[in-house]
Design a protein around this motif. Structure first.
Motif, PDB file in Angstrom:
ATOM      1  N   ALA A   1       0.591  -1.203  -0.144  1.00 18.91           N
ATOM      2  CA  ALA A   1       0.048   0.252  -0.471  1.00 18.91           C
ATOM      3  C   ALA A   1       0.561   0.743   0.252  1.00 18.91           C
ATOM      4  CB  ALA A   1      -1.061   0.093   1.420  1.00 18.91           C
ATOM      5  N   THR A   2       1.522   1.267   0.661  1.00 17.50           N
ATOM      6  CA  THR A   2       2.646   2.456   0.661  1.00 17.50           C
ATOM      7  C   THR A   2       3.360   2.165  -1.211  1.00 17.50           C
ATOM      8  OG1 THR A   2       3.561   1.736   3.089  1.00 17.50           O
ATOM      9  CG2 THR A   2       4.883   3.459   2.113  1.00 17.50           C
ATOM     10  N   LEU A   3       3.789   1.374  -0.720  1.00 20.84           N
ATOM     11  CA  LEU A   3       4.611   1.536  -2.582  1.00 20.84           C
ATOM     12  C   LEU A   3       3.325   2.358  -3.642  1.00 20.84           C
ATOM     13  CD1 LEU A   3       6.918   0.281  -4.570  1.00 20.84           C
ATOM     14  CD2 LEU A   3       6.170  -1.830  -4.954  1.00 20.84           C
ATOM     15  N   LEU A   4       2.682   1.635  -3.624  1.00 24.07           N
ATOM     16  CA  LEU A   4       1.386   2.154  -4.468  1.00 24.07           C
ATOM     17  C   LEU A   4       0.922   3.604  -4.515  1.00 24.07           C
ATOM     18  CD1 LEU A   4       0.010  -0.885  -5.212  1.00 24.07           C
ATOM     19  CD2 LEU A   4       1.709  -0.370  -6.154  1.00 24.07           C
ATOM     20  N   GLY A   5       0.777   3.712  -2.912  1.00 19.14           N
ATOM     21  CA  GLY A   5       0.307   5.094  -2.650  1.00 19.14           C
ATOM     22  C   GLY A   5      -1.641   4.997  -2.456  1.00 19.14           C
ATOM     23  N   CYS A   6      -1.684   3.576  -2.046  1.00 14.60           N
ATOM     24  CA  CYS A   6      -3.103   3.719  -1.963  1.00 14.60           C
ATOM     25  C   CYS A   6      -4.015   2.607  -0.781  1.00 14.60           C
ATOM     26  CB  CYS A   6      -3.973   3.457  -3.680  1.00 14.60           C
ATOM     27  SG  CYS A   6      -2.904   1.612  -4.792  1.00 14.60           S
ATOM     28  N   PRO A   7      -4.467   1.974  -0.801  1.00 13.64           N
ATOM     29  CA  PRO A   7      -5.090   0.644   0.288  1.00 13.64           C
ATOM     30  C   PRO A   7      -4.771  -0.211  -0.756  1.00 13.64           C
ATOM     31  CG  PRO A   7      -7.153   2.157   0.250  1.00 13.64           C
ATOM     32  CD  PRO A   7      -6.225   3.041  -0.805  1.00 13.64           C
ATOM     33  N   VAL A   8      -4.901  -1.637  -0.107  1.00 12.64           N
ATOM     34  CA  VAL A   8      -5.339  -2.518  -0.961  1.00 12.64           C
ATOM     35  C   VAL A   8      -6.328  -2.934  -0.474  1.00 12.64           C
ATOM     36  CG1 VAL A   8      -4.080  -5.011  -1.052  1.00 12.64           C
ATOM     37  CG2 VAL A   8      -2.685  -3.134  -0.632  1.00 12.64           C
ATOM     38  N   LEU A   9      -7.148  -3.191  -1.263  1.00 10.49           N
ATOM     39  CA  LEU A   9      -8.496  -3.528  -0.866  1.00 10.49           C
ATOM     40  C   LEU A   9      -8.908  -5.465  -1.087  1.00 10.49           C
ATOM     41  CD1 LEU A   9     -10.679  -0.747  -3.123  1.00 10.49           C
ATOM     42  CD2 LEU A   9     -10.322  -1.185  -0.900  1.00 10.49           C
ATOM     43  N   GLY A  10      -7.880  -5.686  -1.532  1.00 10.42           N
ATOM     44  CA  GLY A  10      -7.914  -7.518  -1.399  1.00 10.42           C
ATOM     45  C   GLY A  10      -7.242  -8.179  -2.344  1.00 10.42           C
ATOM     46  N   ALA A  11      -7.075  -8.931  -1.915  1.00 11.78           N
ATOM     47  CA  ALA A  11      -5.517 -10.366  -2.520  1.00 11.78           C
ATOM     48  C   ALA A  11      -7.115 -11.714  -2.877  1.00 11.78           C
ATOM     49  CB  ALA A  11      -5.049 -10.832  -1.124  1.00 11.78           C
ATOM     50  N   VAL A  12      -6.141 -11.341  -4.157  1.00 12.72           N
ATOM     51  CA  VAL A  12      -7.392 -12.819  -4.878  1.00 12.72           C
ATOM     52  C   VAL A  12      -5.990 -13.494  -4.959  1.00 12.72           C
ATOM     53  CG1 VAL A  12      -8.474 -14.023  -6.623  1.00 12.72           C
ATOM     54  CG2 VAL A  12      -8.319 -11.445  -6.421  1.00 12.72           C
ATOM     55  N   PRO A  13      -6.326 -15.681  -4.203  1.00 11.89           N
ATOM     56  CA  PRO A  13      -5.441 -16.307  -4.737  1.00 11.89           C
ATOM     57  C   PRO A  13      -5.526 -17.234  -6.663  1.00 11.89           C
ATOM     58  CG  PRO A  13      -7.635 -17.287  -3.719  1.00 11.89           C
ATOM     59  CD  PRO A  13      -7.658 -15.581  -3.423  1.00 11.89           C
ATOM     60  N   ASP A  14      -4.385 -18.177  -5.759  1.00 11.51           N
ATOM     61  CA  ASP A  14      -4.347 -18.229  -7.161  1.00 11.51           C
ATOM     62  C   ASP A  14      -5.130 -19.598  -7.755  1.00 11.51           C
ATOM     63  OD1 ASP A  14      -3.013 -20.092  -9.691  1.00 11.51           O
ATOM     64  OD2 ASP A  14      -1.122 -19.872  -8.967  1.00 11.51           O
ATOM     65  N   GLY A  15      -6.434 -19.228  -8.482  1.00 11.70           N
ATOM     66  CA  GLY A  15      -6.717 -19.994  -8.930  1.00 11.70           C
ATOM     67  C   GLY A  15      -6.524 -21.275  -9.749  1.00 11.70           C
ATOM     68  N   GLY A  16      -5.208 -20.929 -10.361  1.00 13.05           N
ATOM     69  CA  GLY A  16      -4.731 -22.390 -11.048  1.00 13.05           C
ATOM     70  C   GLY A  16      -5.462 -21.851 -13.136  1.00 13.05           C
ATOM     71  N   ALA A  17      -5.611 -22.755 -13.415  1.00 10.98           N
ATOM     72  CA  ALA A  17      -5.576 -22.356 -14.593  1.00 10.98           C
ATOM     73  C   ALA A  17      -7.440 -21.803 -15.555  1.00 10.98           C
ATOM     74  CB  ALA A  17      -6.076 -23.554 -15.435  1.00 10.98           C
ATOM     75  N   GLU A  18      -8.390 -21.948 -14.295  1.00  7.66           N
ATOM     76  CA  GLU A  18      -9.792 -21.351 -14.532  1.00  7.66           C
ATOM     77  C   GLU A  18     -10.043 -20.779 -13.044  1.00  7.66           C
ATOM     78  OE1 GLU A  18     -12.176 -24.470 -16.044  1.00  7.66           O
ATOM     79  OE2 GLU A  18     -10.983 -25.054 -17.609  1.00  7.66           O
ATOM     80  N   PRO A  19      -9.272 -20.020 -12.913  1.00  9.50           N
ATOM     81  CA  PRO A  19      -9.358 -19.508 -11.522  1.00  9.50           C
ATOM     82  C   PRO A  19     -10.816 -18.820 -10.925  1.00  9.50           C
ATOM     83  CG  PRO A  19      -8.606 -17.576 -13.389  1.00  9.50           C
ATOM     84  CD  PRO A  19      -8.570 -18.766 -13.935  1.00  9.50           C
ATOM     85  N   LEU A  20     -11.943 -18.334 -12.569  1.00 14.30           N
ATOM     86  CA  LEU A  20     -13.240 -18.068 -11.839  1.00 14.30           C
ATOM     87  C   LEU A  20     -14.178 -18.812 -11.615  1.00 14.30           C
ATOM     88  CD1 LEU A  20     -13.452 -15.476 -14.680  1.00 14.30           C
ATOM     89  CD2 LEU A  20     -13.263 -14.510 -12.835  1.00 14.30           C
ATOM     90  N   SER A  21     -13.387 -20.543 -11.748  1.00 18.59           N
ATOM     91  CA  SER A  21     -14.620 -20.893 -11.766  1.00 18.59           C
ATOM     92  C   SER A  21     -13.955 -21.835  -9.553  1.00 18.59           C
ATOM     93  CB  SER A  21     -14.312 -22.676 -11.942  1.00 18.59           C
ATOM     94  OG  SER A  21     -12.838 -23.076 -12.140  1.00 18.59           O
ATOM     95  N   ASP A  22     -12.496 -21.369  -9.521  1.00 19.04           N
ATOM     96  CA  ASP A  22     -12.419 -21.463  -8.516  1.00 19.04           C
ATOM     97  C   ASP A  22     -12.904 -20.757  -6.966  1.00 19.04           C
ATOM     98  OD1 ASP A  22     -10.968 -21.113  -5.591  1.00 19.04           O
ATOM     99  OD2 ASP A  22      -9.525 -22.597  -6.682  1.00 19.04           O
ATOM    100  N   PRO A  23     -13.605 -21.436  -6.229  1.00 18.37           N
ATOM    101  CA  PRO A  23     -14.069 -20.470  -4.895  1.00 18.37           C
ATOM    102  C   PRO A  23     -14.229 -19.898  -4.363  1.00 18.37           C
ATOM    103  CG  PRO A  23     -15.274 -23.287  -5.094  1.00 18.37           C
ATOM    104  CD  PRO A  23     -13.904 -22.994  -6.241  1.00 18.37           C
ATOM    105  N   ALA A  24     -12.520 -19.914  -4.229  1.00 17.55           N
ATOM    106  CA  ALA A  24     -11.645 -18.856  -3.016  1.00 17.55           C
ATOM    107  C   ALA A  24     -11.495 -18.124  -4.032  1.00 17.55           C
ATOM    108  CB  ALA A  24     -10.561 -20.081  -2.976  1.00 17.55           C
ATOM    109  N   VAL A  25     -11.388 -17.830  -5.283  1.00 17.49           N
ATOM    110  CA  VAL A  25     -11.361 -16.947  -6.641  1.00 17.49           C
ATOM    111  C   VAL A  25     -12.884 -16.238  -6.348  1.00 17.49           C
ATOM    112  CG1 VAL A  25     -11.430 -16.312  -8.669  1.00 17.49           C
ATOM    113  CG2 VAL A  25      -8.803 -17.574  -7.044  1.00 17.49           C
TER     114      VAL A  25
END
Length: 232
Positions: free
Chosen positions: A185-209
């Protein structure tokens, strides 16, 4: 409008644009996601490849990939843009992008979409004139980046360019990560609103993503950038 921007190709901008748009739809917002990367357009294709049972199709909208509604169609009023609450409306790049004024078309989207509808722009990478057009047209930027050193360096440059173009970053999202150090956040000068985990080859089908994008949508909805959005 929010420009989903990043420093390099492969930083997760397109996946973030679509994942966040779908998360906003799940919160009841009539959301539009527009492809602003006209040299390498893939938002509409990703939407088609990862489509879910979002409800009945609008009979007034094109149904085949060869008849995708484009940004140009929307601003010209050729096809009505009437997003529902079940699935975001995705606008593809124009068929002949070099014949279209990118900044003019993207800026006109604000008047071609319903009041209170979140509009997300999937931006090109880098700092070219094409990359600047959506940043100039949007109100705020959302910086999408992996946490690799080179990617973060480029993301910081993108955030600085966005500020110069009067499109200050509302926040950042770390792509392919489960947690984010405070220093980002300090480097980018803005808050980090989220972290999206690695969902593999089809991330949008991953429940955690999907859950991570739901949380990103919630946090984004609490910022000034969401003022005026109509979320059920």
């Amino acid at each position: 409008m929010i420009a989903v921007a990043g420093g390099k190709g492969g930083s997760g901008k397109t996946t973030t644009t679509l994942g966040l748009a779908r998360a906003l739809s799940r919160r009841g917002a009539r959301t539009i996601a527009a492809d602003a990367d006209w040299d390498l357009p893939n938002l509409a294709r990703l939407a088609a490849e990862t489509a879910t049972d979002g409800g009945p199709a609008d009979p007034d909208l094109p149904s085949g990939p060869e008849d995708e509604t484009t940004v140009r169609d929307a601003v010209r009023g050729t096809v009505p843009v009437r997003p529902d609450r079940s699935e975001p409306t995705v606008l593809a790049a124009p068929d002949a992008p070099r014949s279209v004024d990118a900044f003019g078309a993207l800026a006109a989207l604000d008047g071609a979409t319903p009041d209170g509808a979140p509009v997300l722009l999937d931006c090109p990478a880098g700092a070219s004139a094409d990359a600047a057009a959506p940043l100039r047209a949007a109100d705020r930027a959302l910086i999408a980046t992996p946490l690799r050193r080179a990617a973060l360096r480029d993301a910081a440059k993108t955030a600085a360019i966005a500020r110069r173009l009067d499109c200050p970053p509302v926040g950042a999202v770390a792509v392919g990560e489960a947690s984010v150090p405070d220093s980002v956040a300090t480097l980018l000068g803005c808050p980090v609103l989220g972290a999206v985990p690695d969902g593999g080859a089809e991330p949008l089908s991953d429940p955690a993503v999907r859950s991570a994008y739901d949380e990103l949508a919630r946090r984004l909805g609490e910022t000034a950038a969401a003022d005026g959005w109509q979320i059920a």
